[in-house]
Design an enzyme around this catalytic site. Structure first.
Site, PDB file in Angstrom:
ATOM      1  N   CYS A 116       0.815  -1.226   0.000  1.00 36.65           N
ATOM      2  CA  CYS A 116       0.000   0.000   0.000  1.00 36.65           C
ATOM      3  C   CYS A 116       0.848   1.274   0.000  1.00 36.65           C
ATOM      4  O   CYS A 116       0.343   2.349  -0.292  1.00 36.65           O
ATOM      5  CB  CYS A 116      -0.953   0.008   1.188  1.00 36.65           C
ATOM      6  SG  CYS A 116      -2.083  -1.378   1.162  1.00 36.65           S
ATOM      7  N   HIS A 262      -3.412   7.266   2.925  1.00 41.25           N
ATOM      8  CA  HIS A 262      -3.803   5.989   2.323  1.00 41.25           C
ATOM      9  C   HIS A 262      -5.213   5.650   2.802  1.00 41.25           C
ATOM     10  O   HIS A 262      -5.523   5.759   3.987  1.00 41.25           O
ATOM     11  CB  HIS A 262      -2.802   4.916   2.747  1.00 41.25           C
ATOM     12  CG  HIS A 262      -3.215   3.542   2.373  1.00 41.25           C
ATOM     13  ND1 HIS A 262      -3.684   3.236   1.115  1.00 41.25           N
ATOM     14  CD2 HIS A 262      -3.258   2.387   3.075  1.00 41.25           C
ATOM     15  CE1 HIS A 262      -3.983   1.951   1.073  1.00 41.25           C
ATOM     16  NE2 HIS A 262      -3.740   1.415   2.252  1.00 41.25           N
ATOM     17  N   ASN A 292      -9.988   0.094  -0.087  1.00 41.13           N
ATOM     18  CA  ASN A 292      -8.534   0.207  -0.067  1.00 41.13           C
ATOM     19  C   ASN A 292      -7.984  -0.315  -1.397  1.00 41.13           C
ATOM     20  O   ASN A 292      -8.032  -1.511  -1.661  1.00 41.13           O
ATOM     21  CB  ASN A 292      -8.016  -0.614   1.122  1.00 41.13           C
ATOM     22  CG  ASN A 292      -6.501  -0.608   1.237  1.00 41.13           C
ATOM     23  OD1 ASN A 292      -5.799  -0.190   0.329  1.00 41.13           O
ATOM     24  ND2 ASN A 292      -6.003  -1.090   2.360  1.00 41.13           N
TER      25      ASN A 292
END
Ligand code: UT7
Length: 335
Positions: A116, A262, A292
């Site tokens: 990520c 994020h 996500n």
């Protein structure tokens, strides 16, 4: 003396797959509820790459970033892609993008693996090439197709992720705009908090030992996460990383016009925001629509924020990410 060379974000672009998967769709697949997912994560729906490959998403986001920057593919001198779901083991997705967009032969193109944090790792590396005068214009892409890593019968992970790509064009400038500070970090000792083995095919040369059950075999391919633990470490490391970027840029948290974190969980974002004493309107969130998207998350959010007119010339925008590795990273940018 000439002013310092900086990497300016000259344009942004993103691509989200067509297929929408809502919380209600997931209710029909695993034992979950729209209410649980919204309260615990903030996610309402996500996009799934049913027809798009990793390269398709990356190339479309990159084309849009080039268009918004007013830069042609022939001007690009470096391509860096953050991804953990590449088109193939090799060549790199960056090489596929180079070919698809007709970026010049000889221009270096490579992928970075930081889950990520992939986009911010890619930005950190590309920024250094630009600031050193090695590349005048660089294409930085974050893309992931996590739907291929997910066990769609595991409710603890399948509700969290979605697919997508975002990109920026970096351009060398001696003006004030550009990356002011950037940091990247990892802790490989905590690799088992969040991982996806994606096991290699068996060879006739390796002894298999005890036969594993077909259930173990099946699960060993998929993403695994210690949700609670990851949550706590995410908040701690993201706050520390932002403070480091602010200190290196010589600015205070009150100067942040927009924090683009994020997009993993709205509760993680809220806890991070509160520790920095930032008002809600200075933190960008779009995870309700996309979940996500791993390396896609920050550049997708940046592209949307920019298109919505949330950023004006001279504004300070801060990015922060956290992901498997473990990895974490932050950058402070003057728009
Ligand atoms: O990109 C960075 C990587 N990822 C992250 O940042 C994720 C970090 N972690 C999180 O976001 C949160 O920990 C989760 C959203 C994954 C989980 O939220 P939580 O508040 O930590 O819930 P929990 O794991 O403690 O689970 C609470 C309960 C459990 O039931 P019991 O044991 O209390 O009876 C779970 O079995 O919720 C249950 N549960 C679910 N229930 C309905 C877990 N997943 C689901 C689900 N639907 N999808």
């Amino acid at each position: 003396m000439a002013a310092k060379l900086r990497a300016k974000i000259a344009g942004t672009g993103s691509y989200l797959p067509e297929k929408v998967l809502t919380n209600f769709d997931l209710e029909g697949m695993v034992e979950t509820s729209d209410e649980w997912i919204i309260t615990r994560t903030g996610i309402r729906e996500r996009r799934i790459a049913a027809t798009e490959s990793c390269t398709d998403m990356a190339a479309k986001a990159a084309e849009r970033a080039l268009k918004s920057a007013g830069v042609t593919a022939s001007e690009i001198e470096l391509v860096v892609v953050g991804t953990v779901t590449p088109e193939m083991s090799f060549p790199s997705t960056a090489c596929f993008v180079q070919s698809r967009l007709e970026i010049k032969t000889g221009v270096p193109a490579f992928d970075l693996s930081a889950a990520c944090s992939g986009f911010l790792y890619a930005l950190d590396v590309a920024e250094k090439y630009v600031a050193a005068g090695v590349a005048k214009k660089a294409l930085v892409i974050g893309v992931d197709r996590f739907s291929q890593l997910i066990d769609w019968s595991d409710r603890s992970t399948c509700v969290l992720f979605g697919d997508g790509a975002g990109a920026v064009v970096l351009s060398a400038t001696r003006g004030k705009s550009g990356v002011m500070a950037s940091n990247i970090h990892s802790d490989g000792r905590k690799w088992d908090m969040l991982y996806a083995p994606g096991e290699a095919a068996k060879t006739p040369f390796v002894e298999q030992g005890d036969q594993r059950s077909s259930d173990e075999e099946h699960r060993s391919q998929y993403l695994s996460m210690s949700g609670n633990e990851t949550f706590k470490v995410a908040v701690r490391t993201m706050v520390a990383s932002i403070k480091e970027a602010l200190k290196d840029a010589g600015i205070g948290a009150e100067e942040i016009k927009l924090l683009i974190p994020h997009q993993a969980n709205q509760r993680i974002i809220k806890a991070t925001r509160e520790r920095l004493k930032l008002p809600e309107e200075r933190v960008y969130m779009n995870l309700d629509k996309y979940g996500n998207t791993s390396a896609g998350s920050i550049p997708i959010a940046l592209d949307e924020a920019s298109r919505e007119g949330r950023l004006k010339r001279g504004d300070i925008v801060v990015f922060v990410a956290f992901g498997g590795g473990l990895t974490w990273s932050s950058a402070a940018v003057r728009w």
